[in-house]
Scaffold this active site. Structure first.
Site, PDB file in Angstrom:
ATOM      1  N   THR B  81       0.876  -1.315  -0.153  1.00  0.00           N
ATOM      2  CA  THR B  81      -0.186   0.113  -0.036  1.00  0.00           C
ATOM      3  C   THR B  81       0.897   1.177  -0.044  1.00  0.00           C
ATOM      4  OG1 THR B  81      -1.761  -1.075   1.340  1.00  0.00           O
ATOM      5  CG2 THR B  81      -1.909   1.232   1.418  1.00  0.00           C
ATOM      6  N   LYS B 156      -7.757   1.496  -2.056  1.00  0.00           N
ATOM      7  CA  LYS B 156      -7.337   1.013  -0.840  1.00  0.00           C
ATOM      8  C   LYS B 156      -7.632   2.459   0.021  1.00  0.00           C
ATOM      9  CE  LYS B 156      -5.399  -1.238   2.475  1.00  0.00           C
ATOM     10  NZ  LYS B 156      -3.996  -1.774   2.403  1.00  0.00           N
ATOM     11  N   LYS B 224       0.296   4.737   8.620  1.00  0.00           N
ATOM     12  CA  LYS B 224       0.760   5.279   7.544  1.00  0.00           C
ATOM     13  C   LYS B 224      -0.108   5.137   6.296  1.00  0.00           C
ATOM     14  CE  LYS B 224       2.209   1.922   5.018  1.00  0.00           C
ATOM     15  NZ  LYS B 224       1.766   1.257   3.697  1.00  0.00           N
TER      16      LYS B 224
END
Lengths: 278, 278
Positions: B81, B156, B224
Protein backbone atom coordinates in the site's frame (compact mmCIF):
# COMPACT_ATOMS: atom_id res chain seq x y z
CA UNK A 1 -46.72 1.33 14.33
CA UNK A 2 -50.40 1.65 15.37
CA UNK A 3 -51.39 -0.04 12.12
CA UNK A 4 -49.06 -2.96 12.82
CA UNK A 5 -50.57 -3.34 16.31
CA UNK A 6 -54.06 -3.45 14.76
CA UNK A 7 -52.92 -5.93 12.08
CA UNK A 8 -51.54 -8.17 14.85
CA UNK A 9 -55.03 -8.34 16.40
CA UNK A 10 -54.73 -5.74 19.17
CA UNK A 11 -57.75 -3.53 19.84
CA UNK A 12 -56.24 -0.07 19.32
CA UNK A 13 -57.42 3.42 20.21
CA UNK A 14 -55.13 6.12 18.82
CA UNK A 15 -54.42 9.77 19.48
CA UNK A 16 -52.10 11.87 17.33
CA UNK A 17 -50.82 15.37 18.13
CA UNK A 18 -51.64 16.29 14.51
CA UNK A 19 -55.23 15.05 13.80
CA UNK A 20 -55.83 13.37 10.43
CA UNK A 21 -52.23 12.22 9.94
CA UNK A 22 -53.14 8.54 9.58
CA UNK A 23 -56.53 8.21 7.82
CA UNK A 24 -55.73 4.57 6.87
CA UNK A 25 -56.03 3.54 10.54
CA UNK A 26 -59.85 3.71 10.36
CA UNK A 27 -59.86 0.92 7.75
CA UNK A 28 -57.97 -1.26 10.23
CA UNK A 29 -60.63 -0.75 12.91
CA UNK A 30 -58.60 1.71 14.98
CA UNK A 31 -60.70 4.20 17.00
CA UNK A 32 -59.48 7.78 17.21
CA UNK A 33 -59.58 9.69 20.49
CA UNK A 34 -59.54 13.46 21.05
CA UNK A 35 -57.00 13.45 23.89
CA UNK A 36 -54.38 11.09 25.38
CA UNK A 37 -56.57 10.73 28.51
CA UNK A 38 -59.53 9.60 26.39
CA UNK A 39 -57.40 7.23 24.31
CA UNK A 40 -56.09 5.31 27.34
CA UNK A 41 -59.30 5.12 29.40
CA UNK A 42 -59.80 1.39 28.83
CA UNK A 43 -56.26 0.46 27.84
CA UNK A 44 -54.09 -2.27 29.35
CA UNK A 45 -51.02 -1.00 27.52
CA UNK A 46 -50.29 2.59 26.43
CA UNK A 47 -47.71 2.98 23.65
CA UNK A 48 -46.18 6.47 23.40
CA UNK A 49 -44.06 7.47 20.40
CA UNK A 50 -43.25 11.18 20.13
CA UNK A 51 -40.11 13.22 19.50
CA UNK A 52 -38.29 14.30 22.63
CA UNK A 53 -38.27 14.40 26.42
CA UNK A 54 -40.68 17.38 26.84
CA UNK A 55 -43.12 15.82 24.35
CA UNK A 56 -43.31 12.62 26.40
CA UNK A 57 -43.83 14.70 29.55
CA UNK A 58 -46.74 16.53 27.86
CA UNK A 59 -48.41 13.33 26.70
CA UNK A 60 -48.07 11.66 30.09
CA UNK A 61 -48.61 14.53 32.52
CA UNK A 62 -50.18 17.39 30.53
CA UNK A 63 -53.78 18.66 31.14
CA UNK A 64 -55.39 15.84 29.12
CA UNK A 65 -52.46 13.50 29.64
CA UNK A 66 -52.25 9.77 30.20
CA UNK A 67 -52.30 10.00 34.02
CA UNK A 68 -55.71 11.71 33.83
CA UNK A 69 -57.28 8.79 31.99
CA UNK A 70 -55.36 5.60 32.71
CA UNK A 71 -56.40 3.03 35.32
CA UNK A 72 -54.01 1.84 38.00
CA UNK A 73 -52.29 -1.26 36.64
CA UNK A 74 -51.82 0.17 33.18
CA UNK A 75 -48.40 -0.29 31.54
CA UNK A 76 -46.82 2.62 29.62
CA UNK A 77 -44.43 1.59 26.82
CA UNK A 78 -42.45 4.63 25.73
CA UNK A 79 -41.03 4.10 22.23
CA UNK A 80 -39.75 7.69 21.98
CA UNK A 81 -36.00 8.38 22.07
CA UNK A 82 -35.44 10.63 25.09
CA UNK A 83 -32.84 11.22 27.82
CA UNK A 84 -32.40 8.20 30.14
CA UNK A 85 -32.85 10.63 33.06
CA UNK A 86 -36.28 11.48 31.61
CA UNK A 87 -37.24 7.81 31.64
CA UNK A 88 -36.19 7.50 35.31
CA UNK A 89 -38.17 10.62 36.23
CA UNK A 90 -41.34 9.70 34.33
CA UNK A 91 -41.33 6.10 35.60
CA UNK A 92 -41.12 7.34 39.21
CA UNK A 93 -43.96 9.82 38.69
CA UNK A 94 -46.17 7.23 36.95
CA UNK A 95 -45.55 4.78 39.80
CA UNK A 96 -47.31 7.25 42.15
CA UNK A 97 -50.43 6.69 40.02
CA UNK A 98 -50.03 2.89 40.12
CA UNK A 99 -48.84 2.90 36.49
CA UNK A 100 -45.76 0.91 35.39
CA UNK A 101 -43.44 1.96 32.57
CA UNK A 102 -40.78 0.52 30.27
CA UNK A 103 -38.60 2.54 27.91
CA UNK A 104 -38.51 0.96 24.46
CA UNK A 105 -36.79 3.23 21.93
CA UNK A 106 -36.68 1.93 18.37
CA UNK A 107 -34.18 1.90 15.53
CA UNK A 108 -34.80 1.24 11.86
CA UNK A 109 -36.26 4.44 10.45
CA UNK A 110 -39.57 5.00 8.73
CA UNK A 111 -39.19 1.79 6.68
CA UNK A 112 -38.77 -0.17 9.89
CA UNK A 113 -41.86 1.42 11.44
CA UNK A 114 -43.94 0.71 8.33
CA UNK A 115 -42.73 -2.86 7.82
CA UNK A 116 -42.64 -3.89 11.52
CA UNK A 117 -38.91 -4.55 11.23
CA UNK A 118 -37.81 -2.15 13.97
CA UNK A 119 -35.03 -3.03 16.38
CA UNK A 120 -36.31 -2.28 19.91
CA UNK A 121 -34.17 -1.84 23.06
CA UNK A 122 -36.24 -2.26 26.22
CA UNK A 123 -35.44 -1.10 29.76
CA UNK A 124 -37.57 -1.96 32.77
CA UNK A 125 -38.58 -4.59 35.32
CA UNK A 126 -38.58 -8.10 33.80
CA UNK A 127 -42.32 -8.66 34.40
CA UNK A 128 -43.19 -5.33 32.76
CA UNK A 129 -40.96 -6.09 29.77
CA UNK A 130 -42.62 -9.49 29.29
CA UNK A 131 -46.03 -7.85 29.49
CA UNK A 132 -44.96 -5.37 26.79
CA UNK A 133 -43.32 -7.97 24.55
CA UNK A 134 -46.37 -9.07 22.47
CA UNK A 135 -47.10 -5.45 21.52
CA UNK A 136 -43.43 -4.72 20.83
CA UNK A 137 -43.14 -7.88 18.71
CA UNK A 138 -46.05 -6.64 16.60
CA UNK A 139 -44.10 -3.44 15.81
CA UNK A 140 -40.51 -4.73 15.56
CA UNK A 141 -38.43 -7.70 14.51
CA UNK A 142 -35.83 -7.71 17.31
CA UNK A 143 -36.88 -6.95 20.88
CA UNK A 144 -34.07 -7.05 23.47
CA UNK A 145 -34.43 -6.46 27.21
CA UNK A 146 -31.20 -4.60 27.98
CA UNK A 147 -31.54 -3.66 31.67
CA UNK A 148 -33.53 -1.55 34.13
CA UNK A 149 -35.61 1.55 33.24
CA UNK A 150 -33.54 3.96 31.09
CA UNK A 151 -31.23 1.21 29.78
CA UNK A 152 -33.13 1.10 26.48
CA UNK A 153 -32.42 4.80 26.04
CA UNK A 154 -28.72 4.30 26.87
CA UNK A 155 -28.46 1.55 24.24
CA UNK A 156 -30.21 3.78 21.70
CA UNK A 157 -27.64 6.50 22.49
CA UNK A 158 -24.83 3.99 21.86
CA UNK A 159 -26.50 3.11 18.55
CA UNK A 160 -26.63 6.75 17.44
CA UNK A 161 -22.97 7.26 18.41
CA UNK A 162 -21.86 4.25 16.34
CA UNK A 163 -23.93 5.56 13.41
CA UNK A 164 -22.14 8.93 13.58
CA UNK A 165 -18.81 7.24 12.87
CA UNK A 166 -20.23 4.81 10.32
CA UNK A 167 -21.96 7.52 8.26
CA UNK A 168 -19.05 9.98 8.40
CA UNK A 169 -16.50 7.29 7.49
CA UNK A 170 -18.52 6.24 4.44
CA UNK A 171 -19.19 9.89 3.53
CA UNK A 172 -15.47 10.71 3.61
CA UNK A 173 -14.64 7.59 1.61
CA UNK A 174 -17.26 8.34 -1.06
CA UNK A 175 -16.08 11.96 -1.41
CA UNK A 176 -12.45 10.79 -1.79
CA UNK A 177 -13.55 8.21 -4.37
CA UNK A 178 -15.46 10.84 -6.35
CA UNK A 179 -12.50 13.24 -6.25
CA UNK A 180 -10.14 10.44 -7.35
CA UNK A 181 -12.33 9.71 -10.39
CA UNK A 182 -13.09 6.14 -9.32
CA UNK A 183 -16.16 4.13 -10.32
CA UNK A 184 -17.85 4.60 -6.95
CA UNK A 185 -20.41 1.81 -7.29
CA UNK A 186 -17.67 -0.66 -8.20
CA UNK A 187 -15.57 0.56 -5.26
CA UNK A 188 -18.48 0.01 -2.88
CA UNK A 189 -18.86 -3.52 -4.21
CA UNK A 190 -15.15 -4.27 -3.85
CA UNK A 191 -14.92 -2.87 -0.30
CA UNK A 192 -18.11 -4.56 0.88
CA UNK A 193 -16.32 -7.91 1.09
CA UNK A 194 -13.77 -6.70 3.67
CA UNK A 195 -13.37 -4.88 6.97
CA UNK A 196 -15.14 -1.77 5.61
CA UNK A 197 -18.39 -3.76 5.24
CA UNK A 198 -21.39 -2.15 6.95
CA UNK A 199 -25.12 -1.57 6.63
CA UNK A 200 -24.37 2.09 5.89
CA UNK A 201 -21.90 1.27 3.09
CA UNK A 202 -24.36 -1.17 1.49
CA UNK A 203 -27.53 0.89 1.91
CA UNK A 204 -26.54 4.57 1.95
CA UNK A 205 -23.41 5.05 -0.19
CA UNK A 206 -25.56 5.28 -3.34
CA UNK A 207 -27.43 8.26 -1.91
CA UNK A 208 -24.13 9.93 -1.03
CA UNK A 209 -22.93 9.42 -4.61
CA UNK A 210 -26.19 10.82 -6.02
CA UNK A 211 -26.20 13.63 -3.39
CA UNK A 212 -29.93 12.90 -2.90
CA UNK A 213 -31.21 11.90 0.52
CA UNK A 214 -34.78 10.55 0.70
CA UNK A 215 -35.91 9.20 4.12
CA UNK A 216 -34.80 6.99 5.96
CA UNK A 217 -34.11 8.79 9.18
CA UNK A 218 -34.08 12.57 9.43
CA UNK A 219 -30.90 14.57 10.05
CA UNK A 220 -32.86 16.62 12.62
CA UNK A 221 -33.86 13.50 14.58
CA UNK A 222 -30.35 12.04 14.59
CA UNK A 223 -29.11 15.46 15.73
CA UNK A 224 -31.64 15.41 18.58
CA UNK A 225 -30.57 11.86 19.52
CA UNK A 226 -26.86 12.79 19.41
CA UNK A 227 -27.67 15.66 21.76
CA UNK A 228 -29.09 13.11 24.21
CA UNK A 229 -26.03 10.88 23.75
CA UNK A 230 -23.55 13.74 24.20
CA UNK A 231 -25.39 14.98 27.28
CA UNK A 232 -25.33 11.45 28.74
CA UNK A 233 -21.64 11.18 27.81
CA UNK A 234 -20.85 14.47 29.52
CA UNK A 235 -22.58 13.31 32.72
CA UNK A 236 -20.65 10.02 32.62
CA UNK A 237 -17.29 11.49 31.56
CA UNK A 238 -17.20 9.76 28.16
CA UNK A 239 -15.42 11.83 25.49
CA UNK A 240 -16.85 11.29 21.98
CA UNK A 241 -15.10 13.52 19.44
CA UNK A 242 -16.57 11.99 16.24
CA UNK A 243 -20.10 12.18 17.64
CA UNK A 244 -19.54 15.83 18.57
CA UNK A 245 -18.26 16.56 15.05
CA UNK A 246 -21.29 14.83 13.53
CA UNK A 247 -23.63 16.91 15.71
CA UNK A 248 -21.90 20.10 14.53
CA UNK A 249 -22.10 19.09 10.87
CA UNK A 250 -25.79 18.22 11.34
CA UNK A 251 -26.41 21.64 12.95
CA UNK A 252 -24.96 23.17 9.79
CA UNK A 253 -27.16 21.02 7.54
CA UNK A 254 -30.24 22.04 9.54
CA UNK A 255 -29.31 25.73 9.31
CA UNK A 256 -29.09 25.30 5.53
CA UNK A 257 -32.55 23.76 5.36
CA UNK A 258 -31.54 20.09 5.13
CA UNK A 259 -32.89 18.92 8.50
CA UNK A 260 -35.58 16.81 6.81
CA UNK A 261 -33.07 14.98 4.59
CA UNK A 262 -32.06 11.44 5.47
CA UNK A 263 -29.03 11.45 7.80
CA UNK A 264 -26.87 10.12 4.95
CA UNK A 265 -26.87 13.85 4.08
CA UNK A 266 -23.83 14.00 6.37
CA UNK A 267 -22.14 13.36 3.00
CA UNK A 268 -23.57 16.70 1.80
CA UNK A 269 -21.53 18.38 4.55
CA UNK A 270 -18.32 16.55 3.55
CA UNK A 271 -19.04 17.30 -0.12
CA UNK A 272 -19.48 20.97 0.78
CA UNK A 273 -16.21 21.10 2.72
CA UNK A 274 -14.56 19.53 -0.33
CA UNK A 275 -16.02 21.98 -2.82
CA UNK A 276 -18.17 19.48 -4.70
CA UNK A 277 -21.14 21.12 -6.42
CA UNK A 278 -24.43 20.99 -4.51
CA UNK B 1 1.20 -14.92 0.62
CA UNK B 2 4.26 -16.70 -0.87
CA UNK B 3 3.13 -19.93 0.80
CA UNK B 4 -0.33 -19.59 -0.75
CA UNK B 5 1.25 -19.07 -4.20
CA UNK B 6 3.32 -22.26 -3.70
CA UNK B 7 0.26 -24.20 -2.48
CA UNK B 8 -1.60 -23.12 -5.62
CA UNK B 9 1.12 -24.74 -7.74
CA UNK B 10 3.24 -21.74 -8.70
CA UNK B 11 7.02 -22.21 -8.78
CA UNK B 12 8.13 -19.57 -6.28
CA UNK B 13 11.50 -17.98 -5.51
CA UNK B 14 11.37 -15.67 -2.50
CA UNK B 15 13.44 -12.88 -1.06
CA UNK B 16 12.70 -11.23 2.29
CA UNK B 17 14.30 -8.08 3.66
CA UNK B 18 14.69 -9.92 7.00
CA UNK B 19 16.25 -13.36 6.20
CA UNK B 20 14.83 -16.36 8.06
CA UNK B 21 11.38 -14.83 8.63
CA UNK B 22 9.52 -17.64 6.87
CA UNK B 23 11.32 -20.99 7.45
CA UNK B 24 8.14 -22.92 6.59
CA UNK B 25 8.47 -21.84 2.94
CA UNK B 26 11.25 -24.41 2.35
CA UNK B 27 8.82 -27.26 3.13
CA UNK B 28 6.57 -25.93 0.38
CA UNK B 29 9.40 -26.08 -2.18
CA UNK B 30 10.04 -22.33 -2.24
CA UNK B 31 13.63 -21.37 -3.12
CA UNK B 32 15.20 -18.48 -1.24
CA UNK B 33 17.29 -15.86 -3.05
CA UNK B 34 19.90 -13.49 -1.60
CA UNK B 35 18.70 -10.36 -3.45
CA UNK B 36 15.62 -9.17 -5.34
CA UNK B 37 17.61 -9.24 -8.58
CA UNK B 38 18.50 -12.92 -8.03
CA UNK B 39 14.93 -13.83 -7.02
CA UNK B 40 13.39 -12.49 -10.23
CA UNK B 41 16.01 -13.71 -12.73
CA UNK B 42 13.76 -16.39 -14.26
CA UNK B 43 10.39 -15.03 -13.15
CA UNK B 44 7.36 -14.32 -15.32
CA UNK B 45 5.60 -12.47 -12.50
CA UNK B 46 7.24 -10.57 -9.62
CA UNK B 47 5.06 -10.02 -6.55
CA UNK B 48 6.24 -7.20 -4.25
CA UNK B 49 4.74 -6.73 -0.78
CA UNK B 50 6.57 -4.29 1.49
CA UNK B 51 5.55 -1.39 3.72
CA UNK B 52 5.69 1.99 2.02
CA UNK B 53 6.56 3.98 -1.11
CA UNK B 54 10.36 4.20 -0.46
CA UNK B 55 10.51 0.45 0.31
CA UNK B 56 8.95 -0.40 -3.05
CA UNK B 57 11.39 1.97 -4.75
CA UNK B 58 14.32 0.19 -3.03
CA UNK B 59 13.12 -3.27 -4.02
CA UNK B 60 12.51 -2.26 -7.64
CA UNK B 61 15.34 0.19 -8.34
CA UNK B 62 17.96 -0.31 -5.56
CA UNK B 63 21.48 -1.71 -6.21
CA UNK B 64 20.29 -5.35 -6.30
CA UNK B 65 16.77 -4.40 -7.26
CA UNK B 66 14.25 -6.05 -9.57
CA UNK B 67 15.29 -4.03 -12.66
CA UNK B 68 18.81 -5.47 -12.35
CA UNK B 69 17.57 -9.04 -12.63
CA UNK B 70 14.23 -9.16 -14.43
CA UNK B 71 13.86 -9.94 -18.13
CA UNK B 72 11.95 -7.68 -20.47
CA UNK B 73 8.34 -8.90 -20.55
CA UNK B 74 8.19 -9.53 -16.81
CA UNK B 75 5.10 -8.30 -14.95
CA UNK B 76 5.50 -6.63 -11.54
CA UNK B 77 2.49 -6.99 -9.20
CA UNK B 78 2.88 -4.53 -6.33
CA UNK B 79 0.75 -5.64 -3.37
CA UNK B 80 2.18 -2.93 -1.08
CA UNK B 81 0.00 0.00 0.00
CA UNK B 82 1.75 3.13 -1.28
CA UNK B 83 0.90 6.55 -2.71
CA UNK B 84 -0.92 6.35 -6.08
CA UNK B 85 1.65 8.85 -7.40
CA UNK B 86 4.34 6.29 -6.48
CA UNK B 87 2.59 3.65 -8.57
CA UNK B 88 2.43 6.02 -11.56
CA UNK B 89 6.12 6.88 -11.20
CA UNK B 90 7.34 3.28 -10.74
CA UNK B 91 5.20 1.96 -13.61
CA UNK B 92 6.69 4.58 -15.96
CA UNK B 93 10.26 3.79 -14.90
CA UNK B 94 9.72 0.02 -15.23
CA UNK B 95 8.26 0.51 -18.70
CA UNK B 96 11.66 1.86 -19.81
CA UNK B 97 13.03 -1.61 -18.97
CA UNK B 98 10.24 -3.36 -20.86
CA UNK B 99 8.61 -4.38 -17.58
CA UNK B 100 4.86 -3.96 -17.01
CA UNK B 101 3.30 -3.25 -13.61
CA UNK B 102 -0.06 -3.40 -11.86
CA UNK B 103 -0.78 -2.01 -8.38
CA UNK B 104 -2.66 -4.56 -6.28
CA UNK B 105 -2.92 -3.42 -2.65
CA UNK B 106 -4.64 -5.85 -0.31
CA UNK B 107 -7.06 -5.61 2.60
CA UNK B 108 -7.87 -8.22 5.22
CA UNK B 109 -4.99 -8.14 7.69
CA UNK B 110 -2.66 -10.93 8.71
CA UNK B 111 -5.53 -13.46 8.88
CA UNK B 112 -6.43 -12.64 5.29
CA UNK B 113 -2.83 -13.06 4.14
CA UNK B 114 -2.50 -16.42 5.94
CA UNK B 115 -5.88 -17.80 4.83
CA UNK B 116 -5.81 -16.47 1.24
CA UNK B 117 -8.96 -14.48 1.95
CA UNK B 118 -7.54 -11.05 1.09
CA UNK B 119 -9.57 -8.47 -0.79
CA UNK B 120 -7.38 -7.14 -3.61
CA UNK B 121 -7.91 -3.89 -5.58
CA UNK B 122 -6.03 -3.92 -8.90
CA UNK B 123 -5.04 -0.97 -11.08
CA UNK B 124 -3.45 -1.37 -14.52
CA UNK B 125 -3.92 -2.22 -18.19
CA UNK B 126 -6.60 -4.89 -18.67
CA UNK B 127 -4.18 -7.40 -20.26
CA UNK B 128 -1.69 -6.99 -17.39
CA UNK B 129 -4.45 -7.40 -14.80
CA UNK B 130 -5.64 -10.61 -16.48
CA UNK B 131 -2.07 -11.91 -16.52
CA UNK B 132 -1.78 -11.18 -12.78
CA UNK B 133 -5.17 -12.63 -11.89
CA UNK B 134 -4.19 -16.32 -11.35
CA UNK B 135 -1.46 -15.30 -8.88
CA UNK B 136 -3.75 -12.79 -7.15
CA UNK B 137 -6.54 -15.37 -6.91
CA UNK B 138 -4.11 -17.71 -5.13
CA UNK B 139 -3.53 -15.04 -2.45
CA UNK B 140 -6.97 -13.48 -2.12
CA UNK B 141 -10.68 -14.22 -2.29
CA UNK B 142 -11.91 -11.10 -4.08
CA UNK B 143 -9.87 -9.60 -6.91
CA UNK B 144 -11.38 -6.48 -8.52
CA UNK B 145 -9.92 -4.52 -11.44
CA UNK B 146 -10.79 -0.96 -10.46
CA UNK B 147 -9.10 1.16 -13.14
CA UNK B 148 -5.74 2.24 -14.57
CA UNK B 149 -2.41 2.09 -12.72
CA UNK B 150 -2.73 3.73 -9.27
CA UNK B 151 -6.48 3.11 -9.05
CA UNK B 152 -5.94 0.13 -6.73
CA UNK B 153 -4.06 2.43 -4.35
CA UNK B 154 -6.84 5.03 -4.52
CA UNK B 155 -9.45 2.39 -3.64
CA UNK B 156 -7.26 1.17 -0.76
CA UNK B 157 -7.10 4.77 0.49
CA UNK B 158 -10.92 4.96 0.36
CA UNK B 159 -11.03 1.70 2.34
CA UNK B 160 -8.75 3.06 5.07
CA UNK B 161 -10.80 6.27 5.30
CA UNK B 162 -14.05 4.32 5.74
CA UNK B 163 -12.35 2.19 8.42
CA UNK B 164 -11.32 5.32 10.36
CA UNK B 165 -14.97 6.25 10.83
CA UNK B 166 -16.14 2.70 11.43
CA UNK B 167 -13.54 1.99 14.14
CA UNK B 168 -13.94 5.36 15.88
CA UNK B 169 -17.74 5.13 15.85
CA UNK B 170 -17.68 1.68 17.44
CA UNK B 171 -14.95 2.76 19.90
CA UNK B 172 -17.04 5.74 21.04
CA UNK B 173 -20.15 3.58 21.33
CA UNK B 174 -18.35 0.90 23.37
CA UNK B 175 -16.86 3.50 25.74
CA UNK B 176 -20.29 5.09 26.25
CA UNK B 177 -21.80 1.64 26.89
CA UNK B 178 -19.10 0.82 29.46
CA UNK B 179 -19.59 4.16 31.20
CA UNK B 180 -23.38 3.65 31.25
CA UNK B 181 -22.95 0.26 32.94
CA UNK B 182 -24.57 -1.67 30.09
CA UNK B 183 -23.95 -5.33 29.25
CA UNK B 184 -21.70 -4.51 26.28
CA UNK B 185 -21.81 -7.93 24.61
CA UNK B 186 -25.62 -7.91 24.73
CA UNK B 187 -25.66 -4.36 23.35
CA UNK B 188 -23.44 -5.41 20.44
CA UNK B 189 -25.82 -8.27 19.71
CA UNK B 190 -28.88 -6.03 19.84
CA UNK B 191 -27.34 -3.32 17.62
CA UNK B 192 -25.94 -5.79 15.10
CA UNK B 193 -29.40 -6.32 13.61
CA UNK B 194 -29.85 -2.66 12.62
CA UNK B 195 -28.22 0.27 10.86
CA UNK B 196 -25.17 0.11 13.16
CA UNK B 197 -24.26 -3.33 11.76
CA UNK B 198 -20.67 -3.59 10.50
CA UNK B 199 -17.71 -5.94 10.25
CA UNK B 200 -15.96 -3.79 12.86
CA UNK B 201 -18.87 -4.01 15.34
CA UNK B 202 -19.08 -7.79 14.93
CA UNK B 203 -15.36 -8.57 14.91
CA UNK B 204 -13.61 -5.85 16.93
CA UNK B 205 -16.00 -4.58 19.65
CA UNK B 206 -14.97 -7.46 21.94
CA UNK B 207 -11.34 -6.35 21.84
CA UNK B 208 -12.40 -2.80 22.66
CA UNK B 209 -14.37 -4.08 25.65
CA UNK B 210 -11.40 -6.18 26.85
CA UNK B 211 -8.95 -3.33 26.04
CA UNK B 212 -6.68 -5.97 24.47
CA UNK B 213 -5.70 -5.66 20.82
CA UNK B 214 -4.03 -8.70 19.21
CA UNK B 215 -3.38 -8.48 15.43
CA UNK B 216 -5.23 -8.02 13.07
CA UNK B 217 -3.83 -4.96 11.38
CA UNK B 218 -1.31 -2.73 13.09
CA UNK B 219 -2.08 0.80 14.25
CA UNK B 220 1.25 1.90 12.71
CA UNK B 221 0.28 0.52 9.28
CA UNK B 222 -3.19 2.06 9.30
CA UNK B 223 -1.55 5.33 10.33
CA UNK B 224 0.84 5.04 7.38
CA UNK B 225 -2.09 4.28 5.04
CA UNK B 226 -4.13 7.22 6.40
CA UNK B 227 -1.12 9.44 5.70
CA UNK B 228 -1.27 8.31 2.06
CA UNK B 229 -5.05 8.89 1.98
CA UNK B 230 -4.83 12.34 3.57
CA UNK B 231 -2.00 13.35 1.21
CA UNK B 232 -4.09 12.17 -1.76
CA UNK B 233 -7.10 14.01 -0.32
CA UNK B 234 -5.10 17.23 0.09
CA UNK B 235 -3.95 17.04 -3.56
CA UNK B 236 -7.53 16.46 -4.72
CA UNK B 237 -9.17 18.97 -2.37
CA UNK B 238 -11.13 16.39 -0.38
CA UNK B 239 -11.60 17.38 3.29
CA UNK B 240 -11.70 14.36 5.65
CA UNK B 241 -12.01 15.49 9.28
CA UNK B 242 -12.68 12.06 10.86
CA UNK B 243 -9.73 10.52 9.03
CA UNK B 244 -7.50 13.36 10.20
CA UNK B 245 -8.69 12.85 13.79
CA UNK B 246 -8.00 9.10 13.53
CA UNK B 247 -4.48 9.79 12.26
CA UNK B 248 -3.84 12.10 15.22
CA UNK B 249 -5.15 9.58 17.75
CA UNK B 250 -3.00 6.88 16.11
CA UNK B 251 0.06 9.14 16.35
CA UNK B 252 -0.62 9.37 20.08
CA UNK B 253 -0.98 5.59 20.40
CA UNK B 254 2.33 5.09 18.57
CA UNK B 255 4.07 7.64 20.82
CA UNK B 256 2.82 5.65 23.82
CA UNK B 257 4.22 2.40 22.46
CA UNK B 258 1.01 0.94 21.01
CA UNK B 259 1.92 1.08 17.31
CA UNK B 260 2.04 -2.72 17.06
CA UNK B 261 -1.44 -3.17 18.56
CA UNK B 262 -4.34 -3.98 16.26
CA UNK B 263 -5.99 -0.81 14.97
CA UNK B 264 -9.02 -1.52 17.16
CA UNK B 265 -6.72 0.09 19.76
CA UNK B 266 -8.29 3.36 18.57
CA UNK B 267 -10.65 2.45 21.43
CA UNK B 268 -7.68 2.72 23.80
CA UNK B 269 -7.40 6.38 22.79
CA UNK B 270 -11.12 7.03 23.40
CA UNK B 271 -10.93 5.11 26.70
CA UNK B 272 -7.94 7.28 27.71
CA UNK B 273 -9.77 10.51 26.83
CA UNK B 274 -12.65 9.23 28.96
CA UNK B 275 -10.50 8.36 31.98
CA UNK B 276 -11.07 4.60 31.82
CA UNK B 277 -8.26 2.61 33.46
CA UNK B 278 -5.58 1.32 31.08
Amino acid sequence: MAANLARAGFSVTAWNRTPGRAPELADLGVSMAATPAEAVASADIVVVCVSDTPDVEDVLFGPDGVVNGARAGTLVVDCSTIAPSGSWDFAARLREHGIAMVDAPVSGGSEGARNATLTIFVGGEPEDVERARPALSAMGRTVTHVGPIGAGQAVKAVNQVILAGAYLGVAEGIVLAIKAGLDVEQVVGALGGGAAQSWVLTNRSGRMLDNDYPLGFKVALHHKDLGIALDLAARLGAVLPVSALAAQLESGLMAQGHGDDDMSALARAIRGLSGLED
